[in-house]
Every structure is written in C-alpha cells, then in structure tokens.
Motif scaffolding. Structure first.
Motif, PDB file in Angstrom:
ATOM      1  N   TRP A 144     -26.772  74.853  83.700  1.00 25.91           N
ATOM      2  CA  TRP A 144     -27.971  75.014  83.118  1.00 25.91           C
ATOM      3  C   TRP A 144     -29.254  74.389  82.136  1.00 25.91           C
ATOM      4  O   TRP A 144     -30.475  74.933  82.163  1.00 25.91           O
ATOM      5  CB  TRP A 144     -28.005  76.233  81.960  1.00 25.91           C
ATOM      6  CG  TRP A 144     -27.176  77.003  82.053  1.00 25.91           C
ATOM      7  CD1 TRP A 144     -26.943  77.930  83.402  1.00 25.91           C
ATOM      8  CD2 TRP A 144     -25.835  77.794  81.550  1.00 25.91           C
ATOM      9  NE1 TRP A 144     -26.819  78.974  82.960  1.00 25.91           N
ATOM     10  CE2 TRP A 144     -25.030  79.279  82.048  1.00 25.91           C
ATOM     11  CE3 TRP A 144     -25.002  78.112  80.491  1.00 25.91           C
ATOM     12  CZ2 TRP A 144     -24.339  79.823  81.249  1.00 25.91           C
ATOM     13  CZ3 TRP A 144     -23.955  77.845  79.698  1.00 25.91           C
ATOM     14  CH2 TRP A 144     -23.477  79.125  80.559  1.00 25.91           C
TER      15      TRP A 144
ATOM     16  N   PRO B  34     -34.108  73.486  80.504  1.00 24.34           N
ATOM     17  CA  PRO B  34     -33.308  74.924  80.742  1.00 24.34           C
ATOM     18  C   PRO B  34     -33.832  74.166  82.347  1.00 24.34           C
ATOM     19  O   PRO B  34     -34.539  74.546  82.759  1.00 24.34           O
ATOM     20  CB  PRO B  34     -33.429  75.760  80.410  1.00 24.34           C
ATOM     21  CG  PRO B  34     -34.219  75.050  79.023  1.00 24.34           C
ATOM     22  CD  PRO B  34     -34.792  73.433  79.047  1.00 24.34           C
TER      23      PRO B  34
ATOM     24  N   ALA C 201     -32.694  80.054  83.435  1.00 22.30           N
ATOM     25  CA  ALA C 201     -31.281  79.445  82.540  1.00 22.30           C
ATOM     26  C   ALA C 201     -31.038  80.335  80.938  1.00 22.30           C
ATOM     27  O   ALA C 201     -29.898  80.488  80.644  1.00 22.30           O
ATOM     28  CB  ALA C 201     -30.730  77.601  82.391  1.00 22.30           C
TER      29      ALA C 201
END
Length: 458
Positions: free
Chosen positions: A193, A209, A213
């Motif tokens: 992620w 991220p 995500a």
C-alpha cells in the motif's frame, strides 16, 4: 456519582460488548474511561464472558485516572481494581490481589509478560492510548503480541491513531486483530500500500500511500473500528488558538543564523555544535526558546524574550490560573527562576491542587502529562512555551483543558519566535493533522437517526 451516559457513550459501550476486537477512536473528552469500564463491568459481572482484565496506560493515567474513574461511578460498584505501578514489590502486591481489573503502565509490559509467561491470567486487554504501540520494534509491542493466544478480547483506545501518517496504524491493528486486516508483517503492509517518499540513495526515510490505498486501508479496518469526533457529540466552550510572536534582538538573531549556517557557534567561550541536521533542529528550537546546551551539557542562556512574553500573559490573566507546556529541561529551570511560584504538575497531589485552583502557574511536559489527565477544573488558559513536533502530544496536551467538564472558554497560546523553526513546527503540526483527520473521518461512525431524534427530545 450516578452515571447518565450520552447516547454516543451507550453506543461505544455496546460496540465493545459486540466486538471481540475493537479499536475505539474517541475524540478527546468523550469519556473513554467510563465507556470502557462500563463494558468491562458487564462482561465480568453480567455476561461472565471474561474473568480478568488488564488495562495498559501511560504511567500517570494508570496510577491516577483509571482507579479514580472506577471508584467515581455508582454503577461500577463491585468492580475490584488493582494498580500495578511503582516498585517491583508494589507491582507484585497488586498482582497478588487477583483483582477483576489490573491497571499497569505500558513500560512494565515486558516485565509482566516475563513474570507470567504461559500462565498469563488476563483474557481481556485494554490498551489506553493505543498509538503508543505504533512502533512494532518496541519491547512493549513485541512482548504483548506474544500473549495474543491467551486473550479473548482486545480493546484499543486512542484519539490520535495516525499522527504521523498511515504507516503508524499497522502495529496498532496487528496487536488488536493478529494481522487479519492489514497483514501479519509490516513489510507486506508497506509493499502493498505504500511507495518510498523521502530517501537518500537506497535508504528510505518515509513512505507515502499508493493511489487509492487510503480508502482500501480504511475499508479494511472499518468493521472493528468505532470513530467519534468530540465536535460531533459534545458542546464544548469556545476555543481560541493564537500565536504570540516573539521577536529576537539583533544579537540573538545573529547567534541563531550562525548556528543555522555553520552548525556550530561560540557563545563567550562555550561551544555549541550540531552534529547533523536532526541535531540542528533541536538546537535551533532551544535557541528560539532562549537557552541551549553546550558541548558539555551545560545550559547557556541566550535571551529571555519568551519569558518576557509569558510574563505579559500572566499579567493579562489577572490572577487566573495558567498552564504552561514546555519541552526542554532548561525551559523548566528558567521558568522557575523567573516565576518562583510556578509548580510542575507531576504527582497526584499536584494535580489535585491544580484542579482546586491552588496553583496560579502550572507547568507540564507533554510527554509525561499529555495523556488522560483531567486538568479542566483548574483553568482554561494554556501557553506553549516551547513546541513539539509530535501532533499526538500536542493535541493530547491541549485536551487537558479543552474537554468535557470545562466551563470556561479555552485559550491556547503559542509563543513562537519569529523567523525561527518555531514557525516551521506549527506548520508541520497543521500538515500532519490533515492525514490524521482523513483517517478519523473515513471511519467516523454517525449515530443512527433514532438516537439523534432521542437526543433532540431530551
């Protein structure tokens, strides 16, 4: 005292009862202690689904807040509580009581796990300030996670789960659910992620991220997470947050700029140097506050501009109690020197005296008094003498006064030296709050229409 729960408190207690693994993200001042103790009482004495409960909390909160809350409310009668803090013998004596609820400070978790081993007696664990378990390498985390097979119910309480970003939450949820939702290993969570952000060659310092995500992570933890913001459920008094600029003189400004440029400065024969950029940050914040440690650890005073500004605030307070948050030890010493009546809030007696209005100038360090302490009865004016980079400690310290039970409008004042790192810290705190707010809002649980109607009719 008779407990008359708000609708959101009833819902939060019910959430704990209904979930074997629960992350309760409660805004500051919403009464997480009584919410949790009510659920514990029912699980122990009504449903008989657990036999012994361990509450893990910051030291002062473990020592003062939890036992006080348990004794405060009439409906918790019959709930035996032991506080396992202090010396080893004090802790052993507390454990020997085999109380329904044992409260311990988080620093003693490795000792407790070592003491019991596979004879671990607690089938429910409550972690107050869950965010203090965000470091998966910390001894408190690695010790407690070993006890998962012995525990049937986990509850994590915090208002600041992601003060530095979503990387923070992996360890917290790994502890609560064993890795079911975000994975059992931090590397897989990170690789799935996140992408490298700030780096130096092959060394990665931070991660960001991947696109989309954040929503996936929020969805993954939503079923076990109850999130409520204070502003949605409590009518608190007005809050004013302001910054008082502190102007350095030409001499002090020159010292600041020299250290910033050269990483070293000579102050009348006392050499102060910063070995690297991280050390420089700390040194510059010290200078902004008015003093700095030299190469031998001695304090060198550079200016008293913030002390002068604090004196003006105290004069304007006109006898009202003022709470001052400081970061450096020399801040504490210099404030004491300028204001001999100032008193650091360290012991239970200090806190009681503050709440009785007997301390005109109280001093707290965010790292030791930032969580769980109820100080709202003693005053409504908070001054940040020196600042912290930690959003969590910043928000939690502010919540010592701005919380349920506060009867006066609250004013939070930052003393910030102009043209210094003070201003960068304030900006960083604001930027971090955006990430924190995104997490909270994504899993915020709104009360049902029925509960809202019921509340409006009360």
């Amino acid at each position: 005292m008779r407990y008359r729960p708000h609708n959101y408190q009833t819902q939060a207690t019910g959430f704990i009862l209904d979930h074997h693994e629960a992350a309760i993200l409660l805004g500051m001042g919403l009464g997480k202690s009584v919410i949790t103790l009510t659920a514990i009482w029912e699980l122990l004495l009504d449903y008989f689904t657990v036999s012994r409960v361990l509450i893990v909390a910051p030291l002062r909160v473990a020592r003062d807040t939890w036992p006080t809350e348990a004794a405060k409310w009439d409906h918790l009668e019959g709930l035996s509580v032991a506080v396992a803090v202090g010396t080893k013998q004090d802790r052993l004596d507390a454990l020997a009581k085999s109380a329904m609820v044992t409260v311990i400070n988080r620093e003693n978790i490795p000792w407790l796990v070592s003491y019991y081993g596979d004879s671990w007696p607690f089938d429910m664990v409550v972690i107050d300030e869950l965010s203090s378990f965000k470091n998966h390498r910390a001894k408190r985390f690695t010790a407690l996670v070993k006890m998962r097979p012995h525990v049937k119910r986990w509850v994590g309480l915090t208002g600041t789960p992601a003060s530095n970003g979503l990387m923070d939450i992996w360890a917290q949820f790994r502890l609560l659910d064993g890795g079911e939702r975000l994975g059992r290993f931090i590397t897989r969570y990170r690789d799935r992620w996140f992408l490298p952000d700030k780096r130096n060659g092959m060394q990665v310092f931070t991660y960001k991220p991947r696109e989309g995500a954040e929503d996936v992570i929020y969805d993954a933890i939503a079923d076990m997470t109850l999130s409520m913001r204070t502003i949605d459920h409590l009518t608190l008094p007005d809050l004013t947050v302001t910054t008082t600029p502190v102007v350095l003189g030409d001499k002090e400004r020159a010292v600041y700029e020299q250290l910033k440029a050269d990483l070293v400065v000579d102050l009348d024969g006392q050499v102060v140097d910063a070995a690297n950029a991280a050390a420089l940050s700390g040194k510059l914040l010290q200078l902004a506050s008015g003093a700095i440690y030299d190469e031998h650890g001695n304090t060198v005073e550079v200016h008293g501009a913030k002390l002068d500004a604090l004196e003006d605030i105290l004069e304007a307070a006109n006898g009202q109690s003022v709470l001052v948050a400081y970061w450096f030890k020399h801040d504490l010493a210099r404030i004491h020197q300028r204001f001999p009546d100032a008193r650091e809030l360290k012991t239970s007696a200090d806190i009681e005296a503050w709440n009785l209005g007997n301390i005109p100038l109280g001093l707290i360090h965010p790292a030791s008094a930032g969580h769980g302490l109820n100080l709202q009865a003693g005053g409504h004016l908070l001054v940040w003498f020196s600042l912290t980079w930690s959003l969590e400690l910043y928000q939690q310290t502010n919540a010592r006064l701005y919380r349920q039970g506060q009867a006066e409008p609250v004013t939070i004042t930052h003393l910030a030296a102009t043209g210094t790192l003070d201003q960068a810290v304030l900006g960083a705190l604001e930027a971090k709050d955006m990430t924190q707010a995104a997490l909270i809002d994504a899993v915020t649980t709104e009360l049902s229409t029925t509960l809202r109607k019921e509340s409006s009719c009360m």
